[in-house]
Design a protein around this motif. Structure first.
Motif, PDB file in Angstrom:
ATOM      1  N   HIS A   3       4.800  -8.938  22.878  1.00 27.12           N
ATOM      2  CA  HIS A   3       6.046  -8.472  23.461  1.00 27.12           C
ATOM      3  C   HIS A   3       6.676  -7.457  22.519  1.00 27.12           C
ATOM      4  N   ALA A   4       7.662  -6.740  23.005  1.00 22.81           N
ATOM      5  CA  ALA A   4       8.207  -5.608  22.262  1.00 22.81           C
ATOM      6  C   ALA A   4       8.922  -6.023  20.982  1.00 22.81           C
ATOM      7  N   ASN A   5       9.396  -7.260  20.912  1.00 23.36           N
ATOM      8  CA  ASN A   5      10.165  -7.696  19.746  1.00 23.36           C
ATOM      9  C   ASN A   5       9.341  -8.496  18.745  1.00 23.36           C
ATOM     10  N   MET A   6       8.037  -8.542  18.924  1.00 18.72           N
ATOM     11  CA  MET A   6       7.216  -9.320  17.999  1.00 18.72           C
ATOM     12  C   MET A   6       7.188  -8.687  16.608  1.00 18.72           C
ATOM     13  N   GLY A   7       7.592  -7.433  16.486  1.00 17.13           N
ATOM     14  CA  GLY A   7       7.596  -6.769  15.190  1.00 17.13           C
ATOM     15  C   GLY A   7       8.651  -7.283  14.238  1.00 17.13           C
ATOM     16  N   PHE A   8       9.608  -8.088  14.740  1.00 11.56           N
ATOM     17  CA  PHE A   8      10.642  -8.629  13.855  1.00 11.56           C
ATOM     18  C   PHE A   8      10.073  -9.587  12.819  1.00 11.56           C
ATOM     19  N   ILE A   9       8.822  -9.986  13.004  1.00 14.66           N
ATOM     20  CA  ILE A   9       8.181 -10.830  12.002  1.00 14.66           C
ATOM     21  C   ILE A   9       8.050 -10.099  10.669  1.00 14.66           C
ATOM     22  N   GLY A  10       8.149  -8.774  10.721  1.00 15.39           N
ATOM     23  CA  GLY A  10       8.101  -8.003   9.483  1.00 15.39           C
ATOM     24  C   GLY A  10       9.240  -8.348   8.541  1.00 15.39           C
ATOM     25  N   LEU A  11      10.340  -8.896   9.068  1.00 22.29           N
ATOM     26  CA  LEU A  11      11.450  -9.313   8.218  1.00 22.29           C
ATOM     27  C   LEU A  11      11.076 -10.502   7.352  1.00 22.29           C
ATOM     28  N   LYS A  12      10.028 -11.264   7.758  1.00 23.87           N
ATOM     29  CA  LYS A  12       9.523 -12.353   6.927  1.00 23.87           C
ATOM     30  C   LYS A  12       8.422 -11.856   5.994  1.00 23.87           C
ATOM     31  N   LEU A  55       0.828  -1.208   0.000  1.00 26.85           N
ATOM     32  CA  LEU A  55       0.000   0.000   0.000  1.00 26.85           C
ATOM     33  C   LEU A  55       0.861   1.256   0.000  1.00 26.85           C
ATOM     34  N   ILE A  56       1.838   1.285   0.881  1.00 31.96           N
ATOM     35  CA  ILE A  56       2.704   2.464   0.983  1.00 31.96           C
ATOM     36  C   ILE A  56       3.562   2.617  -0.264  1.00 31.96           C
ATOM     37  N   TYR A  57       4.052   1.500  -0.792  1.00 26.62           N
ATOM     38  CA  TYR A  57       4.891   1.584  -1.984  1.00 26.62           C
ATOM     39  C   TYR A  57       4.099   2.076  -3.191  1.00 26.62           C
ATOM     40  N   LYS A  58       2.879   1.595  -3.335  1.00 23.96           N
ATOM     41  CA  LYS A  58       2.061   2.010  -4.478  1.00 23.96           C
ATOM     42  C   LYS A  58       1.698   3.489  -4.390  1.00 23.96           C
ATOM     43  N   ALA A  59       1.502   3.980  -3.160  1.00 26.22           N
ATOM     44  CA  ALA A  59       1.075   5.373  -3.007  1.00 26.22           C
ATOM     45  C   ALA A  59       2.240   6.349  -3.094  1.00 26.22           C
ATOM     46  N   THR A  60       3.368   6.005  -2.515  1.00 26.27           N
ATOM     47  CA  THR A  60       4.461   6.971  -2.385  1.00 26.27           C
ATOM     48  C   THR A  60       5.772   6.499  -2.995  1.00 26.27           C
ATOM     49  N   GLU A  61       5.805   5.257  -3.517  1.00 25.55           N
ATOM     50  CA  GLU A  61       7.026   4.669  -4.078  1.00 25.55           C
ATOM     51  C   GLU A  61       8.163   4.648  -3.065  1.00 25.55           C
ATOM     52  N   THR A  62       7.798   4.465  -1.803  1.00 22.39           N
ATOM     53  CA  THR A  62       8.785   4.301  -0.741  1.00 22.39           C
ATOM     54  C   THR A  62       8.500   2.996  -0.009  1.00 22.39           C
ATOM     55  N   VAL A  63       9.525   2.465   0.644  1.00 19.99           N
ATOM     56  CA  VAL A  63       9.401   1.215   1.391  1.00 19.99           C
ATOM     57  C   VAL A  63       9.456   1.532   2.875  1.00 19.99           C
ATOM     58  N   SER A  64       8.452   1.069   3.606  1.00 20.00           N
ATOM     59  CA  SER A  64       8.402   1.313   5.046  1.00 20.00           C
ATOM     60  C   SER A  64       8.777   0.045   5.791  1.00 20.00           C
ATOM     61  N   PHE A  65       9.930   0.065   6.445  1.00 19.07           N
ATOM     62  CA  PHE A  65      10.352  -1.077   7.242  1.00 19.07           C
ATOM     63  C   PHE A  65       9.835  -0.975   8.685  1.00 19.07           C
ATOM     64  N   ALA A  66       8.895  -0.078   8.914  1.00 16.41           N
ATOM     65  CA  ALA A  66       8.305   0.045  10.243  1.00 16.41           C
ATOM     66  C   ALA A  66       7.024  -0.768  10.382  1.00 16.41           C
ATOM     67  N   GLN A  67       6.619  -1.504   9.341  1.00 19.71           N
ATOM     68  CA  GLN A  67       5.337  -2.205   9.387  1.00 19.71           C
ATOM     69  C   GLN A  67       5.281  -3.235  10.507  1.00 19.71           C
ATOM     70  N   GLY A  68       6.362  -3.967  10.715  1.00 17.68           N
ATOM     71  CA  GLY A  68       6.361  -4.951  11.787  1.00 17.68           C
ATOM     72  C   GLY A  68       6.178  -4.319  13.155  1.00 17.68           C
ATOM     73  N   ALA A 122      -3.482   0.473  10.143  1.00 14.46           N
ATOM     74  CA  ALA A 122      -4.655  -0.259  10.619  1.00 14.46           C
ATOM     75  C   ALA A 122      -4.566  -1.734  10.244  1.00 14.46           C
ATOM     76  N   VAL A 123      -4.125  -2.026   9.017  1.00 19.05           N
ATOM     77  CA  VAL A 123      -3.961  -3.425   8.595  1.00 19.05           C
ATOM     78  C   VAL A 123      -2.889  -4.112   9.437  1.00 19.05           C
ATOM     79  N   ALA A 124      -1.802  -3.393   9.742  1.00 19.15           N
ATOM     80  CA  ALA A 124      -0.759  -3.954  10.606  1.00 19.15           C
ATOM     81  C   ALA A 124      -1.305  -4.248  12.001  1.00 19.15           C
TER      82      ALA A 124
END
Length: 291
Positions: A215-224, A26-39, A199-201
């Motif tokens: 837990h605080a590190n559960m966002g690392f799943i974004g790497l998958k 969604l973010i890439y299509k709208a702004t052509e940027t990659v957000s690594f904060a999704q996780g 919201a989807v995240a």
């Protein structure tokens, strides 16, 4: 039967990957940027739901809605305050900024004593319920993940195809300058896209929390989830879900049939194979430029 059991487990995990990958796309299509904060946005959504239930005493469904709305607002504010001022800079700068946003989110959560530093279980009404169908055991958590993913994808498809907002988002993603000249508020739409991605995240975090923990590190799943977006095609919403399912099933099967350690690298092996066979991904568009 064991194979089918592994496939269903992999599909449930793959749906989580796919939902996070939807935010990437969604973010890439709208702004052509990659957000690594999704996780980490997923992690914040899970903590919002947990806090609404345990600290504010909200019932489960109200806590879920509150967490999703809170993360949507957070996504809009994040784009307006942090991301928008740096748009137009090199892509590397924006990528590093989103990585920094993820670190800040984890740091702020861990600063909350007895809440962000501990591992929590999200109390859901369908916890530990299972069904056995012809010897195939399906947990309620897995079934809810798959059903919610299907409903959410159907809702997004309907929004992008039939609503004015969705059509405007598509127009903006294809050509922001042309959309601006046609009277479409591109900057406002970019903020809405970030809000929708957050919201989807949050939905992904609330679905993952009963299966694992909060837990605080559960966002690392974004790497998958990032490999899932690459496999499906970085500009395709259906491709994000398809890529997530492929990554989830491959992980599940490799973790059972292959030696220990293969499960952790299976997603990246799939990405390498996909880049060699079909660099644009399963549903990626072929872009041509005239020179």
């Amino acid at each position: 039967m064991q194979f089918l059991q592994l496939v269903i487990s992999g599909m449930a995990q793959g749906c989580i990957y796919g939902l996070i990958a939807l935010g990437f796309v969604l973010i890439y299509k709208a702004t052509e940027t990659v957000s690594f904060a999704q996780g980490d946005l997923m992690m914040l959504g899970a903590f919002c739901g947990l806090g609404a239930m345990s600290l504010l005493g909200f019932p489960f469904w109200l806590a879920v809605l509150s967490a999703i709305l809170a993360m949507a607002l957070f996504g809009v504010l994040l784009e307006r305050i942090v991301i928008r001022p740096i748009l137009g800079q090199p892509a590397f700068s924006i990528v590093m900024l989103t990585i920094g946003v993820g670190y800040v989110a984890r740091g702020l959560i861990t600063m909350i004593p007895n809440f962000g530093t501990e591992t929590h279980t999200l109390p859901v009404p369908y916890k530990d319920k299972i069904w056995s169908i012809a010897g195939l055991v399906i947990s309620a958590e897995q079934l809810v993940v798959i059903l919610v993913t299907v409903l959410l994808c159907g809702g997004l498809y309907g929004m992008f195809k039939y609503s004015k907002l969705g059509v405007a988002m598509q127009a903006s993603s294809q050509n922001q300058l042309a959309a601006y000249y046609m009277g479409i508020p591109v900057k406002r739409l970019n903020g809405l896209v970030w809000g929708l991605a957050a919201a989807v995240a949050a939905v992904a975090g609330l679905l993952l929390a009963p299966i694992t923990f909060v837990h605080a590190n559960m966002g690392f799943i974004g790497l998958k989830a990032f490999p899932a977006a690459v496999v499906g095609g970085f500009g395709s919403l259906p491709g994000a879900i398809a890529g997530g399912l492929i990554i989830g099933v491959v992980e599940s099967l490799s973790g059972f049939y292959l030696p220990e350690g293969f499960k952790d690298v299976a997603a990246y092996i799939v990405v390498l194979i996909m880049l060699m066979v079909k660099p644009n991904g399963l549903c990626g568009e072929k872009l041509r430029k005239k020179v």
